[in-house]
Scaffold this motif. Structure first.
Motif, PDB file in Angstrom:
ATOM      1  N   ASP A   3      56.249  15.366-105.718  1.00  0.00           N
ATOM      2  CA  ASP A   3      57.715  15.638-105.629  1.00  0.00           C
ATOM      3  C   ASP A   3      58.434  14.339-105.678  1.00  0.00           C
ATOM      4  OD1 ASP A   3      57.770  14.361-103.256  1.00  0.00           O
ATOM      5  OD2 ASP A   3      57.566  16.374-102.048  1.00  0.00           O
ATOM      6  N   ASP A   4      59.867  14.474-105.300  1.00  0.00           N
ATOM      7  CA  ASP A   4      60.780  13.186-105.575  1.00  0.00           C
ATOM      8  C   ASP A   4      60.651  12.270-104.496  1.00  0.00           C
ATOM      9  OD1 ASP A   4      61.756  14.105-108.093  1.00  0.00           O
ATOM     10  OD2 ASP A   4      63.197  15.034-106.979  1.00  0.00           O
ATOM     11  N   ASP A  12      48.243   0.183 -99.350  1.00  0.00           N
ATOM     12  CA  ASP A  12      49.447  -0.903 -99.243  1.00  0.00           C
ATOM     13  C   ASP A  12      50.825  -0.504 -99.189  1.00  0.00           C
ATOM     14  OD1 ASP A  12      49.580  -0.597-101.845  1.00  0.00           O
ATOM     15  OD2 ASP A  12      49.010  -2.763-102.275  1.00  0.00           O
ATOM     16  N   ASP A  13      51.004   0.984 -99.157  1.00  0.00           N
ATOM     17  CA  ASP A  13      52.336   1.554 -99.446  1.00  0.00           C
ATOM     18  C   ASP A  13      52.947   1.435-100.843  1.00  0.00           C
ATOM     19  OD1 ASP A  13      51.990   1.911 -96.743  1.00  0.00           O
ATOM     20  OD2 ASP A  13      53.389   0.698 -95.820  1.00  0.00           O
ATOM     21  N   SER A  14      52.199   0.834-101.682  1.00  0.00           N
ATOM     22  CA  SER A  14      52.893   0.555-103.035  1.00  0.00           C
ATOM     23  C   SER A  14      53.125   1.472-103.744  1.00  0.00           C
ATOM     24  CB  SER A  14      51.946  -0.569-103.898  1.00  0.00           C
ATOM     25  OG  SER A  14      50.833   0.085-103.850  1.00  0.00           O
ATOM     26  N   TRP A  15      53.988   1.456-104.886  1.00  0.00           N
ATOM     27  CA  TRP A  15      54.167   2.747-105.608  1.00  0.00           C
ATOM     28  C   TRP A  15      53.194   2.662-106.816  1.00  0.00           C
ATOM     29  CZ3 TRP A  15      58.031   6.457-105.465  1.00  0.00           C
ATOM     30  CH2 TRP A  15      58.550   6.284-104.624  1.00  0.00           C
ATOM     31  N   ARG A  51      52.715   5.386-102.604  1.00  0.00           N
ATOM     32  CA  ARG A  51      53.860   6.231-102.929  1.00  0.00           C
ATOM     33  C   ARG A  51      53.894   6.559-104.341  1.00  0.00           C
ATOM     34  NH1 ARG A  51      58.729   2.769-100.110  1.00  0.00           N
ATOM     35  NH2 ARG A  51      57.250   1.041-100.323  1.00  0.00           N
ATOM     36  N   CYS A  52      53.742   7.704-104.656  1.00  0.00           N
ATOM     37  CA  CYS A  52      53.329   8.272-106.116  1.00  0.00           C
ATOM     38  C   CYS A  52      54.619   8.592-107.015  1.00  0.00           C
ATOM     39  CB  CYS A  52      52.599   9.386-106.094  1.00  0.00           C
ATOM     40  SG  CYS A  52      50.724   8.928-105.428  1.00  0.00           S
ATOM     41  N   SER A  53      54.733   8.072-108.033  1.00  0.00           N
ATOM     42  CA  SER A  53      55.943   8.304-108.815  1.00  0.00           C
ATOM     43  C   SER A  53      55.780   9.574-109.902  1.00  0.00           C
ATOM     44  CB  SER A  53      56.266   6.990-109.765  1.00  0.00           C
ATOM     45  OG  SER A  53      57.390   7.282-110.621  1.00  0.00           O
ATOM     46  N   ASN A  54      57.115  10.274-110.017  1.00  0.00           N
ATOM     47  CA  ASN A  54      56.781  11.449-111.035  1.00  0.00           C
ATOM     48  C   ASN A  54      57.668  11.280-112.351  1.00  0.00           C
ATOM     49  OD1 ASN A  54      59.464  11.958-110.300  1.00  0.00           O
ATOM     50  ND2 ASN A  54      59.019  13.755-108.938  1.00  0.00           N
ATOM     51  N   THR A  62      52.526   9.689 -97.287  1.00  0.00           N
ATOM     52  CA  THR A  62      51.859  10.817 -97.993  1.00  0.00           C
ATOM     53  C   THR A  62      52.712  11.306 -99.105  1.00  0.00           C
ATOM     54  OG1 THR A  62      52.874  12.190 -96.370  1.00  0.00           O
ATOM     55  CG2 THR A  62      50.990  11.516 -95.677  1.00  0.00           C
ATOM     56  N   ASN A  63      51.946  11.872 -99.931  1.00  0.00           N
ATOM     57  CA  ASN A  63      52.744  12.602-101.177  1.00  0.00           C
ATOM     58  C   ASN A  63      52.423  13.925-101.312  1.00  0.00           C
ATOM     59  OD1 ASN A  63      53.615   9.702-102.770  1.00  0.00           O
ATOM     60  ND2 ASN A  63      51.625   9.652-101.838  1.00  0.00           N
ATOM     61  N   ARG A  64      53.300  14.681-101.694  1.00  0.00           N
ATOM     62  CA  ARG A  64      53.271  16.163-102.086  1.00  0.00           C
ATOM     63  C   ARG A  64      53.641  16.936-103.017  1.00  0.00           C
ATOM     64  NH1 ARG A  64      53.958  14.879 -96.844  1.00  0.00           N
ATOM     65  NH2 ARG A  64      52.631  15.659 -95.271  1.00  0.00           N
TER      66      ARG A  64
END
Length: 286
Positions: A220-221, A120-123, A255-258, A187-189
């Motif tokens: 990444d950011d 769902d595009d969530s963080w 969306r993944c947080s670092n 996508t997350n890289r």
């Protein structure tokens, strides 16, 4: 003079070898386990082993081991292959450590964000629920538990989509004319060098007595929509799209947080796909 730290990297392939080189530069004694140790970086002590076999390899280190990084890649993209590489192989490792009465200060298990099912595009961060939709994520979650229940302090590092040298699939597709105008899923890289430097940062922090968490996301950011990444690559490669060649959507959109990894002092060298792919495109040869 402090004694050198001894690190064993189980599954010393692409990411494992990058970690090996980084830790060797810090003066650590590094052992690399793989089926064919001929391809290990220079100066890494080889352990030739097939992790599917329960017998402890003959060149397993006899000395105390300070740290272990488990960075296996599945031998096949099947449930059995995953089970064997990530769960069964780990059990073999823990029995070898027990056999030699070795008590590493920490096991770092290299995992994947496939354990998250969000669409769902969530963080997402390390507190987010991990409810994988597919068997691959489910086995990865079981494998993390295997590390966390091993009786040794353990950390799982959930890496996002790794790219970098020799991982040119997307570049090749775009060059062939594939496009993704409607793929607005996130996508997350992470660049392979940044994946390795995060694992190295965790080892370093633990060795220096910093508090290390049991879970980190490696990313990444800048999570990016697939359509944007593809459009940017088209521009860089100066290629036009072939109408019939449309990329299929990836599963999930999150969306993944670092933030937690950064709190450790780690900073990605390639803050987004643009920085990373720019370097890769400069070196890209057929």
């Amino acid at each position: 003079m402090h004694k050198h730290k001894r690190l064993v990297i189980v599954g010393c392939g692409d990411i494992g070898s990058r970690v090996a080189v980084l830790m060797q530069k810090q003066g650590w004694q590094v052992h690399g386990l793989r089926r064919n140790p001929a391809r290990l970086p220079a100066g890494i002590t080889p352990i030739a082993a097939d992790l599917n076999q329960p017998e402890c390899p003959s060149d397993w280190p006899q000395q105390p081991i300070d740290y272990v990084v488990y960075a296996m890649a599945a031998q096949s993209m099947t449930e059995a292959g995953y089970q064997q590489s990530y769960v069964q192989g780990q059990r073999h490792l823990y029995s070898w450590l027990a056999q030699h009465k070795q008590q590493p200060k920490r096991i770092v298990f290299v995992s994947s964000t496939s354990v998250y099912g969000q669409n769902d595009d969530s963080w997402i961060d390390e507190q987010s629920p991990a409810e994988p939709q597919r068997w691959s994520g489910q086995i990865m979650l079981d494998a993390e538990q295997c590390a966390l229940n091993s009786g040794h302090p353990a950390t799982a590092v959930r890496l996002t989509g790794i790219y970098g040298p020799d991982r040119n699939m997307l570049i090749k597709r775009v060059r062939e004319g594939y496009h993704a105008p409607h793929l607005h899923s996130f996508t997350n890289r992470i660049h392979a060098d940044d994946a390795a430097s995060l694992i190295a940062a965790i080892l370093q922090a633990d060795a220096q007595g910093q508090d290390v968490e049991s879970l980190y996301i490696g990313v990444d950011d800048e999570p990016a929509e697939q359509a944007d990444v593809v459009a940017w690559l088209q521009q860089q490669l100066q290629v036009s799209r072939v109408p019939d060649l449309v990329l299929t959507p990836r599963s999930g959109s999150k969306r993944c947080s670092n933030a937690r990894a950064r709190a450790l002092g780690w900073v990605p060298q390639y803050s987004s796909y643009r920085e990373g792919y720019r370097v890769q495109l400069a070196d890209f040869k057929e």
